[in-house]
Design a protein around this motif. Sequence first.
Motif, PDB file in Angstrom:
ATOM      1  N   ARG A 162     -10.643  13.100  -3.400  1.00 32.30           N
ATOM      2  CA  ARG A 162     -10.474  12.610  -4.766  1.00 32.30           C
ATOM      3  C   ARG A 162     -11.767  12.765  -5.567  1.00 32.30           C
ATOM      4  NH1 ARG A 162     -11.751   7.729  -7.066  1.00 32.30           N
ATOM      5  NH2 ARG A 162     -10.589   7.161  -8.950  1.00 32.30           N
ATOM      6  N   GLU A 197     -16.770  13.934  -9.193  1.00 25.21           N
ATOM      7  CA  GLU A 197     -17.598  12.757  -8.932  1.00 25.21           C
ATOM      8  C   GLU A 197     -18.456  12.985  -7.686  1.00 25.21           C
ATOM      9  OE1 GLU A 197     -14.791   9.640  -8.467  1.00 25.21           O
ATOM     10  OE2 GLU A 197     -13.999   9.809 -10.513  1.00 25.21           O
ATOM     11  N   ASP A 223      -7.050  -2.476   6.619  1.00 22.41           N
ATOM     12  CA  ASP A 223      -8.373  -2.473   6.004  1.00 22.41           C
ATOM     13  C   ASP A 223      -9.359  -3.210   6.910  1.00 22.41           C
ATOM     14  OD1 ASP A 223     -10.654  -3.024   4.441  1.00 22.41           O
ATOM     15  OD2 ASP A 223      -9.486  -3.040   2.593  1.00 22.41           O
ATOM     16  N   LYS A 264       4.123   3.700  -1.162  1.00 21.28           N
ATOM     17  CA  LYS A 264       4.576   4.113  -2.496  1.00 21.28           C
ATOM     18  C   LYS A 264       6.032   4.556  -2.441  1.00 21.28           C
ATOM     19  CE  LYS A 264       0.039   5.761  -4.077  1.00 21.28           C
ATOM     20  NZ  LYS A 264      -0.703   5.305  -2.871  1.00 21.28           N
ATOM     21  N   GLN A 269     -12.443  15.528  -8.720  1.00 21.74           N
ATOM     22  CA  GLN A 269     -12.626  14.942 -10.052  1.00 21.74           C
ATOM     23  C   GLN A 269     -14.064  15.076 -10.537  1.00 21.74           C
ATOM     24  OE1 GLN A 269     -11.032  10.927  -9.774  1.00 21.74           O
ATOM     25  NE2 GLN A 269      -8.975  11.655 -10.205  1.00 21.74           N
ATOM     26  N   SER A 271       0.825  -1.209   0.000  1.00 15.43           N
ATOM     27  CA  SER A 271       0.000   0.000   0.000  1.00 15.43           C
ATOM     28  C   SER A 271       0.861   1.261   0.000  1.00 15.43           C
ATOM     29  CB  SER A 271      -0.947   0.016   1.208  1.00 15.43           C
ATOM     30  OG  SER A 271      -0.216  -0.074   2.420  1.00 15.43           O
ATOM     31  N   ILE A 317     -10.843   9.941   0.371  1.00 13.58           N
ATOM     32  CA  ILE A 317     -11.823   9.481  -0.625  1.00 13.58           C
ATOM     33  C   ILE A 317     -12.703  10.635  -1.088  1.00 13.58           C
ATOM     34  CG2 ILE A 317     -13.828   7.987  -0.973  1.00 13.58           C
ATOM     35  CD1 ILE A 317     -12.487   5.988   0.948  1.00 13.58           C
ATOM     36  N   ASP A 364      -3.894   7.524   0.833  1.00 13.41           N
ATOM     37  CA  ASP A 364      -4.304   6.903  -0.420  1.00 13.41           C
ATOM     38  C   ASP A 364      -5.827   6.998  -0.562  1.00 13.41           C
ATOM     39  OD1 ASP A 364      -4.717   5.381  -2.669  1.00 13.41           O
ATOM     40  OD2 ASP A 364      -3.588   3.644  -1.968  1.00 13.41           O
ATOM     41  N   PRO A 365      -6.317   7.642  -1.630  1.00 13.34           N
ATOM     42  CA  PRO A 365      -7.767   7.769  -1.795  1.00 13.34           C
ATOM     43  C   PRO A 365      -8.412   6.557  -2.460  1.00 13.34           C
ATOM     44  CG  PRO A 365      -6.673   8.930  -3.563  1.00 13.34           C
ATOM     45  CD  PRO A 365      -5.573   8.368  -2.676  1.00 13.34           C
ATOM     46  N   HIS A 366      -7.638   5.520  -2.720  1.00 13.61           N
ATOM     47  CA  HIS A 366      -8.165   4.336  -3.400  1.00 13.61           C
ATOM     48  C   HIS A 366      -8.364   3.203  -2.406  1.00 13.61           C
ATOM     49  CE1 HIS A 366      -7.349   6.238  -7.262  1.00 13.61           C
ATOM     50  NE2 HIS A 366      -6.186   6.594  -6.759  1.00 13.61           N
ATOM     51  N   GLY A 367      -9.336   2.360  -2.678  1.00 19.15           N
ATOM     52  CA  GLY A 367      -9.570   1.183  -1.836  1.00 19.15           C
ATOM     53  C   GLY A 367     -10.017   1.583  -0.441  1.00 19.15           C
ATOM     54  N   GLU A 368      -9.530   0.844   0.572  1.00 18.23           N
ATOM     55  CA  GLU A 368      -9.864   1.146   1.954  1.00 18.23           C
ATOM     56  C   GLU A 368      -8.965   2.276   2.422  1.00 18.23           C
ATOM     57  OE1 GLU A 368     -11.134   1.185   5.931  1.00 18.23           O
ATOM     58  OE2 GLU A 368     -12.061   0.522   4.077  1.00 18.23           O
TER      59      GLU A 368
END
Length: 309
Positions: A190, A196, A77, A37, A194, A35, A187, A177-181
Amino acid sequence: MRVLVTGGAGFIGSHVAQRMLELGHRVSIVDNLSSGKRDNLPGHAHFLHCDIRSDECERFIAEERPEAVFHLAAQMDVRKSVSDPALDADINVRGFVRVLKAAAEAGCKAVVFSSTGGAIYGEQERFPAGEDHPCRPVSPYGTSKFCGEQYLRYFGSSANMRWVALRYANVYGPRQDPHGEAGVVAIFARALLQGETPRIYGDGKQTRDFVFVRDVVAANQVALERPAEGVFNIGTGVETDVLAVFRVMARCAGFAGEPEFLPERPGEQRRSVIDPGRARQILGWSPTVSIREGLEQTLSYFRGILEKR
């Protein structure tokens, strides 16, 4: 001082590693990049790409001979812990035990463990919860962190290592990290940036204690520098519901729409807020970043990331 940061390519761990380098310490990092980077890795740190459950990690610790360990590597998670509790325990308990054993054998003097205040107390009977609140986690994740604290206490006593468990509230901020859990703040950021529609699981009235990552890094620093030992809550003592977080971030991002509401998820608490009074009294630590300031800084960070693409 020789310092090892496990999970040092991750959201919180990379900030901790960076602060340790700024303070002049010699920093080593272990991370399997599941997870974390590479872009998060601070310069001048000695990095090993490996899993904390591996023999390679044990050899690295023996070679580096850290005087202090910040343990942030984890399966974090909550939903994954519910669906695969064996994996959660393998990483968060067995992996941590291997790190502790290797650190003890290498002559480590202090271990600072990133635990959880958000999940370890379970459905609270007192608000905010102090460190003496009963620990009744409602997820395997919270259970594995509680178990990790017990092993930390054991190794601290048997190997004469000073130990500190920092029970974090809901940490948010740059590099999350805005992805996944991930944390709801990342979240939301992001999605809003974008264009959304952000999703809220449940009615949005579930509350959390949101603490900014810079304040969490400061807590890790004082945990190393002060001679204190034991368990400390690292939060604000203030409840904020998820819908309120959305409203603030939507205004900052210029989003005029409404969120999409979805069914609530298993293993998540209705209310969570912790009392940081002991950390203030013994460690001299208090949060300094308001929720509005922190949310604005987080949005600004993610806006910058999107503009670079």
